[in-house]
Design a protein around this motif. Structure first.
Motif, mmCIF file in Angstrom:
data_model
loop_
_atom_site.group_PDB
_atom_site.id
_atom_site.type_symbol
_atom_site.label_atom_id
_atom_site.label_comp_id
_atom_site.label_asym_id
_atom_site.label_seq_id
_atom_site.Cartn_x
_atom_site.Cartn_y
_atom_site.Cartn_z
ATOM 1 N N LEU A 223 20.608 1.997 7.687
ATOM 2 C CA LEU A 223 21.936 1.678 7.864
ATOM 3 C C LEU A 223 22.492 3.000 7.842
ATOM 4 C CD1 LEU A 223 22.842 -0.891 5.249
ATOM 5 C CD2 LEU A 223 23.093 -1.012 7.668
ATOM 6 N N TYR A 224 22.298 4.054 6.945
ATOM 7 C CA TYR A 224 22.889 5.401 6.736
ATOM 8 C C TYR A 224 22.334 6.531 7.161
ATOM 9 C CZ TYR A 224 24.851 2.233 3.233
ATOM 10 O OH TYR A 224 25.412 1.020 2.817
ATOM 11 N N GLY A 225 21.017 6.365 7.912
ATOM 12 C CA GLY A 225 20.298 7.548 8.512
ATOM 13 C C GLY A 225 19.412 8.577 7.530
ATOM 14 N N SER A 226 19.585 8.133 6.366
ATOM 15 C CA SER A 226 18.567 8.856 5.458
ATOM 16 C C SER A 226 18.401 8.096 4.135
ATOM 17 C CB SER A 226 19.167 10.277 5.089
ATOM 18 O OG SER A 226 20.283 10.310 4.203
ATOM 19 N N PRO A 227 17.429 8.025 3.576
ATOM 20 C CA PRO A 227 17.102 7.305 2.555
ATOM 21 C C PRO A 227 17.981 7.640 1.290
ATOM 22 C CG PRO A 227 15.164 8.538 2.525
ATOM 23 C CD PRO A 227 16.021 8.648 3.907
ATOM 24 N N GLU A 228 18.208 9.023 1.187
ATOM 25 C CA GLU A 228 19.199 9.312 0.265
ATOM 26 C C GLU A 228 20.665 9.253 0.256
ATOM 27 O OE1 GLU A 228 17.589 11.773 2.361
ATOM 28 O OE2 GLU A 228 15.768 11.564 0.856
ATOM 29 N N ALA A 229 21.055 8.560 1.299
ATOM 30 C CA ALA A 229 22.690 8.114 1.750
ATOM 31 C C ALA A 229 23.095 7.096 0.795
ATOM 32 C CB ALA A 229 22.779 7.958 2.999
ATOM 33 N N GLU A 230 23.737 7.132 -0.051
ATOM 34 C CA GLU A 230 24.089 5.867 -0.806
ATOM 35 C C GLU A 230 25.448 5.129 -0.305
ATOM 36 O OE1 GLU A 230 22.706 4.936 -4.247
ATOM 37 O OE2 GLU A 230 20.857 5.999 -3.949
ATOM 38 N N LYS A 231 26.271 6.207 0.253
ATOM 39 C CA LYS A 231 27.637 5.669 0.323
ATOM 40 C C LYS A 231 27.943 5.177 1.868
ATOM 41 C CE LYS A 231 29.506 9.272 -1.819
ATOM 42 N NZ LYS A 231 30.506 10.475 -1.904
ATOM 43 N N LYS A 232 28.682 4.161 2.152
ATOM 44 C CA LYS A 232 29.040 3.909 3.444
ATOM 45 C C LYS A 232 29.783 5.014 4.186
ATOM 46 C CE LYS A 232 29.682 -0.908 2.380
ATOM 47 N NZ LYS A 232 30.285 -2.205 2.448
ATOM 48 N N PRO A 233 29.752 5.146 5.471
ATOM 49 C CA PRO A 233 30.464 6.206 5.991
ATOM 50 C C PRO A 233 31.972 6.142 5.751
ATOM 51 C CG PRO A 233 29.197 4.969 7.686
ATOM 52 C CD PRO A 233 29.124 4.339 6.326
ATOM 53 N N ILE B 73 0.986 -1.050 -0.088
ATOM 54 C CA ILE B 73 -0.013 0.088 -0.003
ATOM 55 C C ILE B 73 0.982 1.315 -0.053
ATOM 56 C CG2 ILE B 73 -1.349 1.404 1.330
ATOM 57 C CD1 ILE B 73 -2.772 -1.289 2.408
ATOM 58 N N LYS B 74 1.820 1.413 0.753
ATOM 59 C CA LYS B 74 2.660 2.488 0.932
ATOM 60 C C LYS B 74 3.422 2.739 -0.396
ATOM 61 C CE LYS B 74 5.959 4.697 3.996
ATOM 62 N NZ LYS B 74 5.184 6.129 4.189
ATOM 63 N N GLU C 78 12.059 -0.398 -4.450
ATOM 64 C CA GLU C 78 12.476 0.984 -4.298
ATOM 65 C C GLU C 78 12.263 1.312 -2.739
ATOM 66 O OE1 GLU C 78 12.357 2.642 -8.727
ATOM 67 O OE2 GLU C 78 10.658 2.695 -7.295
ATOM 68 N N LEU C 79 11.064 0.901 -2.323
ATOM 69 C CA LEU C 79 10.654 1.345 -1.058
ATOM 70 C C LEU C 79 11.463 0.504 -0.040
ATOM 71 C CD1 LEU C 79 8.417 2.768 0.562
ATOM 72 C CD2 LEU C 79 7.088 0.662 0.711
ATOM 73 N N LEU C 80 11.721 -0.792 -0.071
ATOM 74 C CA LEU C 80 12.574 -1.393 0.836
ATOM 75 C C LEU C 80 13.776 -1.004 0.748
ATOM 76 C CD1 LEU C 80 10.785 -4.907 0.365
ATOM 77 C CD2 LEU C 80 10.692 -3.687 2.330
ATOM 78 N N ALA C 81 14.485 -0.627 -0.448
ATOM 79 C CA ALA C 81 15.802 -0.458 -0.595
ATOM 80 C C ALA C 81 16.085 1.150 0.093
ATOM 81 C CB ALA C 81 16.057 -0.165 -1.904
ATOM 82 N N GLY C 82 15.081 1.689 0.087
ATOM 83 C CA GLY C 82 14.969 2.948 0.800
ATOM 84 C C GLY C 82 14.904 3.017 2.353
ATOM 85 N N PHE C 83 14.125 2.108 2.930
ATOM 86 C CA PHE C 83 14.231 1.659 4.376
ATOM 87 C C PHE C 83 15.366 1.190 4.787
ATOM 88 C CE2 PHE C 83 9.207 0.784 4.236
ATOM 89 C CZ PHE C 83 8.984 2.186 4.412
#
Length: 90
Positions: free
Chosen positions: A38-48, A17-18, A28-33
């Motif tokens: 892991l990284y604190g924001s859905p936009e973050a793509e890189k590891k620390p 539904i979401k 895409e939704l699950l990858a964002g979650f």
């Protein structure tokens, strides 16, 4: 990378539904979650970013690490604590 998740039916229904409400695929939704977790924001793509590891030095034809594993672990622990805003006490 593919994986299999076992989710309770009500959770899976709510995810679908979401995804539909946001106009994205379930993938895409699950990858964002996962990224957000892991990284604190859905936009973050890189590891620390971590400090570079020390370069090994040569000694008598053998490569000897500059630091022990325990010393490297301590460096990473300090960095993680600093990122979390926790003060490191000696």
């Amino acid at each position: 990378m593919r994986t299999t998740l076992d989710l309770p039916d009500p959770v899976f229904r709510d995810l679908k539904i979401k995804a539909a409400e946001e106009g994205v695929t379930l993938k895409e939704l699950l990858a964002g979650f996962v990224k957000k977790g892991l990284y604190g924001s859905p936009e973050a793509e890189k590891k620390p970013v971590r400090s570079p590891l020390p370069t090994p030095r040569e000694s008598g034809g053998h490569t000897i690490p500059s630091l022990t594993n325990a010393e490297i672990d301590e460096i990473f622990l300090r960095e993680d604590m600093e990122r979390a805003g926790i003060r490191w006490e000696e």
